[in-house]
Design a protein around this motif. Sequence first.
Motif, PDB file in Angstrom:
ATOM      1  N   THR A 132       3.146 -26.385 -25.122  1.00  0.00           N
ATOM      2  CA  THR A 132       2.856 -27.207 -23.947  1.00  0.00           C
ATOM      3  C   THR A 132       3.657 -26.649 -22.785  1.00  0.00           C
ATOM      4  O   THR A 132       4.782 -26.158 -22.974  1.00  0.00           O
ATOM      5  N   LEU A 133       3.084 -26.723 -21.604  1.00  0.00           N
ATOM      6  CA  LEU A 133       3.698 -26.117 -20.430  1.00  0.00           C
ATOM      7  C   LEU A 133       4.056 -27.166 -19.381  1.00  0.00           C
ATOM      8  O   LEU A 133       3.225 -27.995 -19.018  1.00  0.00           O
ATOM      9  N   THR A 134       5.286 -27.100 -18.932  1.00  0.00           N
ATOM     10  CA  THR A 134       5.747 -27.932 -17.832  1.00  0.00           C
ATOM     11  C   THR A 134       5.163 -27.351 -16.546  1.00  0.00           C
ATOM     12  O   THR A 134       5.181 -26.134 -16.367  1.00  0.00           O
ATOM     13  N   PRO A 135       4.664 -28.184 -15.642  1.00  0.00           N
ATOM     14  CA  PRO A 135       4.158 -27.650 -14.373  1.00  0.00           C
ATOM     15  C   PRO A 135       5.247 -26.848 -13.645  1.00  0.00           C
ATOM     16  O   PRO A 135       6.416 -27.265 -13.630  1.00  0.00           O
ATOM     17  N   PRO A 136       4.886 -25.717 -13.065  1.00  0.00           N
ATOM     18  CA  PRO A 136       5.887 -24.883 -12.383  1.00  0.00           C
ATOM     19  C   PRO A 136       6.687 -25.644 -11.323  1.00  0.00           C
ATOM     20  O   PRO A 136       7.885 -25.393 -11.159  1.00  0.00           O
ATOM     21  N   GLU A 137       6.056 -26.580 -10.633  1.00  0.00           N
ATOM     22  CA  GLU A 137       6.765 -27.359  -9.612  1.00  0.00           C
ATOM     23  C   GLU A 137       7.896 -28.177 -10.222  1.00  0.00           C
ATOM     24  O   GLU A 137       8.967 -28.318  -9.629  1.00  0.00           O
ATOM     25  N   VAL A 138       7.668 -28.718 -11.411  1.00  0.00           N
ATOM     26  CA  VAL A 138       8.698 -29.514 -12.099  1.00  0.00           C
ATOM     27  C   VAL A 138       9.845 -28.603 -12.539  1.00  0.00           C
ATOM     28  O   VAL A 138      11.021 -28.931 -12.365  1.00  0.00           O
ATOM     29  N   THR A 139       9.499 -27.443 -13.105  1.00  0.00           N
ATOM     30  CA  THR A 139      10.534 -26.489 -13.515  1.00  0.00           C
ATOM     31  C   THR A 139      11.372 -26.066 -12.320  1.00  0.00           C
ATOM     32  O   THR A 139      12.607 -26.021 -12.394  1.00  0.00           O
ATOM     33  N   ALA A 140      10.722 -25.768 -11.189  1.00  0.00           N
ATOM     34  CA  ALA A 140      11.450 -25.354  -9.983  1.00  0.00           C
ATOM     35  C   ALA A 140      12.377 -26.464  -9.498  1.00  0.00           C
ATOM     36  O   ALA A 140      13.547 -26.213  -9.175  1.00  0.00           O
ATOM     37  N   ALA A 153       4.118 -17.608 -22.392  1.00  0.00           N
ATOM     38  CA  ALA A 153       4.097 -17.449 -20.944  1.00  0.00           C
ATOM     39  C   ALA A 153       3.429 -18.650 -20.323  1.00  0.00           C
ATOM     40  O   ALA A 153       2.548 -19.265 -20.916  1.00  0.00           O
ATOM     41  N   GLY A 154       3.853 -18.948 -19.130  1.00  0.00           N
ATOM     42  CA  GLY A 154       3.226 -20.010 -18.362  1.00  0.00           C
ATOM     43  C   GLY A 154       2.111 -19.423 -17.522  1.00  0.00           C
ATOM     44  O   GLY A 154       1.661 -18.300 -17.756  1.00  0.00           O
ATOM     45  N   PRO A 155       1.675 -20.167 -16.533  1.00  0.00           N
ATOM     46  CA  PRO A 155       0.580 -19.691 -15.697  1.00  0.00           C
ATOM     47  C   PRO A 155       0.990 -18.456 -14.893  1.00  0.00           C
ATOM     48  O   PRO A 155       2.139 -18.320 -14.508  1.00  0.00           O
ATOM     49  N   ARG A 156       0.050 -17.576 -14.693  1.00  0.00           N
ATOM     50  CA  ARG A 156       0.280 -16.380 -13.869  1.00  0.00           C
ATOM     51  C   ARG A 156       0.182 -16.806 -12.415  1.00  0.00           C
ATOM     52  O   ARG A 156      -0.828 -17.371 -11.996  1.00  0.00           O
ATOM     53  N   LEU A 157       1.224 -16.590 -11.650  1.00  0.00           N
ATOM     54  CA  LEU A 157       1.259 -16.986 -10.247  1.00  0.00           C
ATOM     55  C   LEU A 157       1.321 -15.754  -9.357  1.00  0.00           C
ATOM     56  O   LEU A 157       2.032 -14.799  -9.670  1.00  0.00           O
ATOM     57  N   THR A 158       0.629 -15.800  -8.235  1.00  0.00           N
ATOM     58  CA  THR A 158       0.811 -14.763  -7.221  1.00  0.00           C
ATOM     59  C   THR A 158       2.158 -15.013  -6.557  1.00  0.00           C
ATOM     60  O   THR A 158       2.744 -16.108  -6.703  1.00  0.00           O
ATOM     61  N   LEU A 193      -0.537 -10.793 -19.877  1.00  0.00           N
ATOM     62  CA  LEU A 193      -0.640 -11.185 -21.276  1.00  0.00           C
ATOM     63  C   LEU A 193      -1.269 -12.548 -21.364  1.00  0.00           C
ATOM     64  O   LEU A 193      -1.360 -13.280 -20.390  1.00  0.00           O
ATOM     65  N   SER A 194      -1.711 -12.861 -22.536  1.00  0.00           N
ATOM     66  CA  SER A 194      -2.366 -14.147 -22.763  1.00  0.00           C
ATOM     67  C   SER A 194      -1.530 -14.980 -23.733  1.00  0.00           C
ATOM     68  O   SER A 194      -1.145 -14.508 -24.797  1.00  0.00           O
ATOM     69  N   ALA A 195      -1.289 -16.218 -23.339  1.00  0.00           N
ATOM     70  CA  ALA A 195      -0.579 -17.167 -24.202  1.00  0.00           C
ATOM     71  C   ALA A 195      -1.566 -18.048 -24.953  1.00  0.00           C
ATOM     72  O   ALA A 195      -1.177 -19.064 -25.533  1.00  0.00           O
ATOM     73  N   GLU A 196      -2.825 -17.636 -24.992  1.00  0.00           N
ATOM     74  CA  GLU A 196      -3.888 -18.448 -25.603  1.00  0.00           C
ATOM     75  C   GLU A 196      -3.564 -18.850 -27.043  1.00  0.00           C
ATOM     76  O   GLU A 196      -3.735 -19.999 -27.436  1.00  0.00           O
ATOM     77  N   ARG A 197      -3.073 -17.912 -27.830  1.00  0.00           N
ATOM     78  CA  ARG A 197      -2.770 -18.223 -29.239  1.00  0.00           C
ATOM     79  C   ARG A 197      -1.639 -19.256 -29.335  1.00  0.00           C
ATOM     80  O   ARG A 197      -1.694 -20.183 -30.146  1.00  0.00           O
ATOM     81  N   ALA A 198      -0.622 -19.111 -28.502  1.00  0.00           N
ATOM     82  CA  ALA A 198       0.485 -20.073 -28.506  1.00  0.00           C
ATOM     83  C   ALA A 198       0.007 -21.446 -28.036  1.00  0.00           C
ATOM     84  O   ALA A 198       0.394 -22.473 -28.608  1.00  0.00           O
ATOM     85  N   LEU A 199      -0.822 -21.474 -27.019  1.00  0.00           N
ATOM     86  CA  LEU A 199      -1.353 -22.747 -26.533  1.00  0.00           C
ATOM     87  C   LEU A 199      -2.181 -23.431 -27.618  1.00  0.00           C
ATOM     88  O   LEU A 199      -2.070 -24.644 -27.816  1.00  0.00           O
TER      89      LEU A 199
END
Length: 130
Positions: free
Chosen positions: A89-97, A26-31, A78-84
């Motif tokens: 690696t996570l692409t910034p949400p702005e780039v994905t959008a 999972a990526g960052p949790r966003l409101t 959920l936590s992606a801590e173990r995967a991280l």
Amino acid sequence: MIDARDLARFTVQVIEQGIGGVFNLAGPRLTWAEFARVLGITQPVWLGQDALERAGLGFRELPLYLPEAAPQAGLMDLSAERALAAGLTLTPPEVTAQNTRAWSAGAHLDYALSPEREAEVLRAHREKEN
């Protein structure tokens, strides 16, 4: 929100490196407000759960929406801590959008909630408020 390319890279990485186990990807949790900002929405119209239900909108039309009291309300907790820690690696949400917007411009997509249906729901909501 997570970029599918991040999922693919991580999957290849754990297979190639023989890393076993279970991972929450999972990526960052966003409101919703943060998600709207990422999408470039400058003047969102917020409808409450009761207004969505009156309009007959549910998970089929709004697949990312879950009411706070729904049985699946904790689905995104959920936590992606173990995967991280294992190298996700996570692409910034702005780039994905931005990349998704560019890709979808030429795609012939069927919308869960069509622009026409959205306009109809918003029109009915505004009429009810006035």
